[in-house]
Write a protein that holds these residues in place. Structure first.
Motif, PDB file in Angstrom:
ATOM      1  N   PHE A 104      50.534  22.606  25.513  1.00 60.36           N
ATOM      2  CA  PHE A 104      49.590  21.519  25.771  1.00 60.36           C
ATOM      3  C   PHE A 104      50.009  20.287  24.988  1.00 60.36           C
ATOM      4  N   LYS A 105      50.099  19.163  25.714  1.00 58.49           N
ATOM      5  CA  LYS A 105      50.363  17.913  25.005  1.00 58.49           C
ATOM      6  C   LYS A 105      49.055  17.452  24.373  1.00 58.49           C
ATOM      7  N   VAL A 106      49.075  17.274  23.062  1.00 61.51           N
ATOM      8  CA  VAL A 106      47.896  16.800  22.337  1.00 61.51           C
ATOM      9  C   VAL A 106      48.315  15.581  21.523  1.00 61.51           C
ATOM     10  N   LYS A 107      47.719  14.441  21.860  1.00 56.45           N
ATOM     11  CA  LYS A 107      48.105  13.204  21.173  1.00 56.45           C
ATOM     12  C   LYS A 107      47.503  13.159  19.781  1.00 56.45           C
ATOM     13  N   VAL A 108      48.011  12.237  18.982  1.00 56.36           N
ATOM     14  CA  VAL A 108      47.650  12.217  17.568  1.00 56.36           C
ATOM     15  C   VAL A 108      46.135  12.105  17.341  1.00 56.36           C
TER      16      VAL A 108
END
Ligand code: ATR
Length: 298
Positions: free
Chosen positions: A54-58
């Motif tokens: 899963f791409k999880v942004k900052v």
């Protein structure tokens, strides 16, 4: 409840048939080979588990961890840029994760999210394969994020290291790593990021160079050139895609020994697998899954 029995060689298993989902969160994460590696191990051991990315942004970390709680994720890996920040959102830390102030593995233990740091083992195992005597050596670490903190904790267990130089863009993060290393008894020295001449001079006298930054992931030039690498040095880049980064190309040109990033990926992965499943990791299966993608590196 798990009901797992493993034969002595750990090759045939009466598997836990309940389904479990694991994942990796990070940004960037599209390049990650952790799903490939762990799914190969799950399949080999006949476990009804799966692993996704899963791409999880900052700025999405907190809510993403809450979502993972809500769906009762069995465990997850944490990568750039969340390894330090995640320590705030888990319920408990292992001793090593607490020491490093960084987590790359979270295990859901009866609803409690426990943070571990398997990067320390992942980094140190390939180094120890090549280097047994740390007495009097100088080491250069590029970067001051979670992997850098893991490297400092791992190195602090070795006797006799003369100095550990650390260089990073962000000076606040740099001083925190220096403080960590000094607290753990290392002679940790900060380096000015923009002082290329000094960096090159220090680099050429370091027996071990470790890149813990994400520089290289997009084929960027390394901070170091081949002229700043000694032919008797060992150069370790934790980036594994591309398999041969610019830094490793420079190291090869300098006739230094290299440690590929996939070696850290594998070793930290073995430990994560063992934390999550309580089973011995099928190391050869995981290794072959990765090298099937890369081909045998030279
Ligand atoms: P994590 O803790 O999850 O490993 P991180 O804290 O973002 O992630 O660490 C990434 C490392 O790569 C940091 O040392 C970062 O440097 P800054 O602290 O100065 O941001 C380094 N890094 C990332 N992109 C970089 C770039 N373009 N040039 C130099 N260093 C970079």
């Amino acid at each position: 409840m798990s009901n797992i029995s493993v034969d002595t060689s750990n090759q045939r298993v009466a598997a836990d048939k309940s389904s479990k989902t694991f994942c990796i969160i990070g940004d960037p994460v599209e390049h990650s080979l952790s799903p490939l590696m762990h799914n190969a191990a799950f399949k080999y051991l006949n476990l009804n588990y799966s692993y996704i990315a899963f791409k999880v942004k900052v700025n999405e970390l907190k809510e993403s961890v809450e979502s993972l709680r809500n769906i009762n994720a069995a465990g997850f890996n944490v990568t750039i840029p969340h390894k330090v920040e995640i320590t705030r959102y888990v319920d408990r830390l292992s001793d090593e994760a607490s020491l490093a102030g960084a987590v790359n593995t979270v295990s859901n233990e009866n609803g409690i999210f426990v943070g571990y740091n398997t990067d320390i083992y992942g980094l140190m195992a390939p180094i120890e394969e090549r280097l047994s005597d740390f007495d009097g050596i100088e080491i250069l670490i590029l970067g001051a994020g979670g992997a850098s903190r893991a490297a400092v904790v791992g190195l602090s267990k070795k006797k006799g290291i003369k100095s550990v130089f650390v260089v990073n863009r962000d000076e606040e993060k740099l001083s925190k790593v220096i403080e960590l290393g000094s607290t753990l008894g290392l002679n940790c020295i900060p380096m000015e990021y923009s002082d290329h001449k000094k960096l090159s001079q220090i680099s050429s006298q370091c027996k071990l160079i470790i890149n813990t930054t994400s520089v290289g992931l997009k084929n960027e030039k390394s901070l170091l050139s081949s002229e700043s690498i000694h032919n008797e040095s060992i150069v370790f880049d934790i980036i594994y895609k591309p398999i041969t980064t610019d830094l490793l190309e420079c190291a090869k040109s300098a006739h230094a020994r290299v440690i590929f990033g996939y070696e850290m990926l594998l070793n930290q992965g073995y430990k994560s697998f063992e934390i999550w499943t309580g089973m011995k990791a099928p190391r050869e299966v995981m290794r072959k899954a990765l090298l099937g993608i890369f081909g045998e590196p030279t």
